[in-house]
Design an enzyme around this catalytic site. Structure first.
Site, PDB file in Angstrom:
ATOM      1  N   GLN A 130       0.838  -1.196   0.000  1.00 16.47           N
ATOM      2  CA  GLN A 130       0.000   0.000   0.000  1.00 16.47           C
ATOM      3  C   GLN A 130       0.877   1.252   0.000  1.00 16.47           C
ATOM      4  OE1 GLN A 130      -3.684   0.118   0.207  1.00 16.47           O
ATOM      5  NE2 GLN A 130      -3.114   2.136  -0.531  1.00 16.47           N
ATOM      6  N   ASP A 230      -6.106   6.659   7.934  1.00 12.08           N
ATOM      7  CA  ASP A 230      -6.482   5.247   7.862  1.00 12.08           C
ATOM      8  C   ASP A 230      -7.599   5.060   8.892  1.00 12.08           C
ATOM      9  OD1 ASP A 230      -6.561   2.496   7.539  1.00 12.08           O
ATOM     10  OD2 ASP A 230      -4.543   2.109   8.327  1.00 12.08           O
ATOM     11  N   CYS A 270      -5.981   4.556   2.453  1.00  9.59           N
ATOM     12  CA  CYS A 270      -5.756   3.230   1.862  1.00  9.59           C
ATOM     13  C   CYS A 270      -7.072   2.500   1.569  1.00  9.59           C
ATOM     14  CB  CYS A 270      -4.862   2.398   2.780  1.00  9.59           C
ATOM     15  SG  CYS A 270      -5.472   2.280   4.466  1.00  9.59           S
ATOM     16  N   ARG A 298      -2.824  -0.103  -6.956  1.00  8.68           N
ATOM     17  CA  ARG A 298      -2.362  -1.327  -6.279  1.00  8.68           C
ATOM     18  C   ARG A 298      -2.050  -2.401  -7.319  1.00  8.68           C
ATOM     19  NH1 ARG A 298      -3.880  -2.348  -0.979  1.00  8.68           N
ATOM     20  NH2 ARG A 298      -2.545  -4.178  -1.227  1.00  8.68           N
TER      21      ARG A 298
HETATM   22  N1  NVA Z   1      -4.809  -0.322   9.230  1.00 13.13           N
HETATM   23  C1  NVA Z   1      -5.810  -1.062   8.499  1.00 13.13           C
HETATM   24  C2  NVA Z   1      -5.445  -1.120   7.051  1.00 13.13           C
HETATM   25  C3  NVA Z   1      -6.461  -1.816   6.185  1.00 13.13           C
HETATM   26  C4  NVA Z   1      -6.044  -1.865   4.744  1.00 13.13           C
HETATM   27  C5  NVA Z   1      -5.939  -2.447   9.092  1.00 13.13           C
HETATM   28  O1  NVA Z   1      -4.914  -3.061   9.410  1.00 13.13           O
HETATM   29  O2  NVA Z   1      -7.071  -2.916   9.253  1.00 13.13           O
HETATM   30  N1   CP Z   2      -6.135  -1.111   1.336  1.00 14.09           N
HETATM   31  C1   CP Z   2      -6.254  -2.442   1.446  1.00 14.09           C
HETATM   32  O1   CP Z   2      -5.292  -3.158   1.703  1.00 14.09           O
HETATM   33  O2   CP Z   2      -7.524  -2.898   1.258  1.00 14.09           O
HETATM   34  P1   CP Z   2      -8.068  -4.358   1.530  1.00 14.09           P
HETATM   35  O3   CP Z   2      -8.035  -4.579   3.035  1.00 14.09           O
HETATM   36  O4   CP Z   2      -9.467  -4.361   0.999  1.00 14.09           O
HETATM   37  O5   CP Z   2      -7.205  -5.362   0.842  1.00 14.09           O
END
Ligand code: NVA
Ligand code: CP
Length: 313
Positions: A130, A230, A270, A298
């Site tokens: 990401q 995020d 993200c 991505r």
């Molecule tokens: N910080 C988030 C990112 C998701 C793409 C998680 O770990 O859930």
């Molecule tokens: N941003 C990202 O990694 O999304 P997902 O959790 O949907 O893969």
């Protein structure tokens, strides 16, 4: 054998080349070279995913490889088979592995035990695919039409990261930002400073002391070229939801906060987003938001990473 478990697994020169080949992958989609021809890559998920799952599956396919989708719950690893044995067995079938998991140590053990490249598709510690994509997406705006200048155009730019400044994405900005010469200003609640793990990694990579942490969101966004946030409740943190929503409220990215950044500043996330929590719907859907370009990229950036690792074997 090369792995991509953290941002610094690629040198600065390699990152610049990956940006160039990501741009080529993007502009030549459908006629790219079959970098994974006759190869099979495993995509193993211990956590939910929309973007990562689909972009890697499509990406391996477009490079003429076979993506083998694996959910951890369906495998013997969820019944106690060791990580090392799983890596040894899968190395007999597959040419590479993409893994989304909880503890980062699982990735390291898998990489050390197997005999194929391993890519981090998100761990509790880092989300390097990401981060790399986000830097590529920003560079597209900073240096339009000049992929050869993407890496250079990021140097000295300021990124503000707001909210959960101790999460995997924040860690990736701390580490990756330092490696690429990007100024990273984090703002989050007291107690959410980048932790011992990421500080130790910076030191290991000889990059100590290249980020700033503040509890004041206005200070972090001042002069920023890009404002990033995020979710406040990352996967695995659900038990802390009420407390996090309360203490992270001052770090919500809204129109008032965006106006404190450079007028030209982009908004990035993200995804998945929770409009009304870490970002208002107005900013998320507004003209400065490039979140869907990030999501698209991505695919292109990960294809470039996979092709790079395959060629480095
Ligand atoms: N910080 C988030 C990112 C998701 C793409 C998680 O770990 O859930
Ligand atoms: N941003 C990202 O990694 O999304 P997902 O959790 O949907 O893969």
């Amino acid at each position: 054998m090369r792995h991509f478990l953290k941002e610094t697994d690629l040198t600065a020169a390699e990152t610049a080349r990956v940006f160039e080949s990501s741009a080529r992958m993007k502009s030549s989609r459908g006629s790219e070279s079959p970098a994974l021809a006759r190869q099979s890559w495993g995509l193993l998920f211990f956590k939910k995913s929309t973007r990562t799952r689909v972009s890697f599956q499509v990406g391996v396919h477009e490079l003429a490889g076979l993506p083998v989708m694996l959910n951890a719950d369906d495998m013997q690893i969820s019944r106690g088979e060791t990580v090392a044995d799983t890596a040894r067995v899968l190395s007999r079938y597959l040419h590479g592995m993409v893994i989304r998991c909880h503890e980062h140590a699982l990735l390291e053990e898998f990489a050390a035990s197997g005999t194929m490249p391993v890519v981090n598709a998100l761990s509790d510690f880092l989300h390097p695919c990401q981060f790399l994509t986000d830097m590529f997406t920003l560079a597209e705006r900073l240096s339009p039409g000049r992929p050869d200048r993407y890496a250079e155009s990021l140097k000295g730019r300021k990124v503000a990261f707001l909210g959960d400044t101790a999460c995997n994405m924040a860690n990736s900005f701390v580490l990756g930002g330092a490696a690429l010469g990007v100024e990273v200003a984090l703002a989050g609640p007291a107690g959410y400073e980048p932790g011992a793990g990421i500080r130790a990694q910076l030191k290991k990579d000889g990059l100590a002391g290249t980020f700033a942490f503040s509890t004041d969101p206005a200070e972090a966004v001042r002069g920023a070229d890009m404002v990033y946030t995020d979710v406040w409740v990352s996967m695995g943190m659900e038990a802390e939801r009420a407390e996090r929503l309360r203490i992270m409220q001052p770090y919500q990215v809204n129109a008032r906060l965006m106006s404190a950044a450079k007028p030209s500043a982009w908004f990035m996330h993200c995804l998945p987003a929770h409009p009304g929590e870490e970002v208002t719907a107005e900013v998320l859907q507004g003209p400065r938001s490039i979140v869907f370009d990030q999501a698209e990229n991505r695919l292109h950036v990960q294809k470039a990473v996979l092709a790079h690792l395959a060629s480095a074997r």
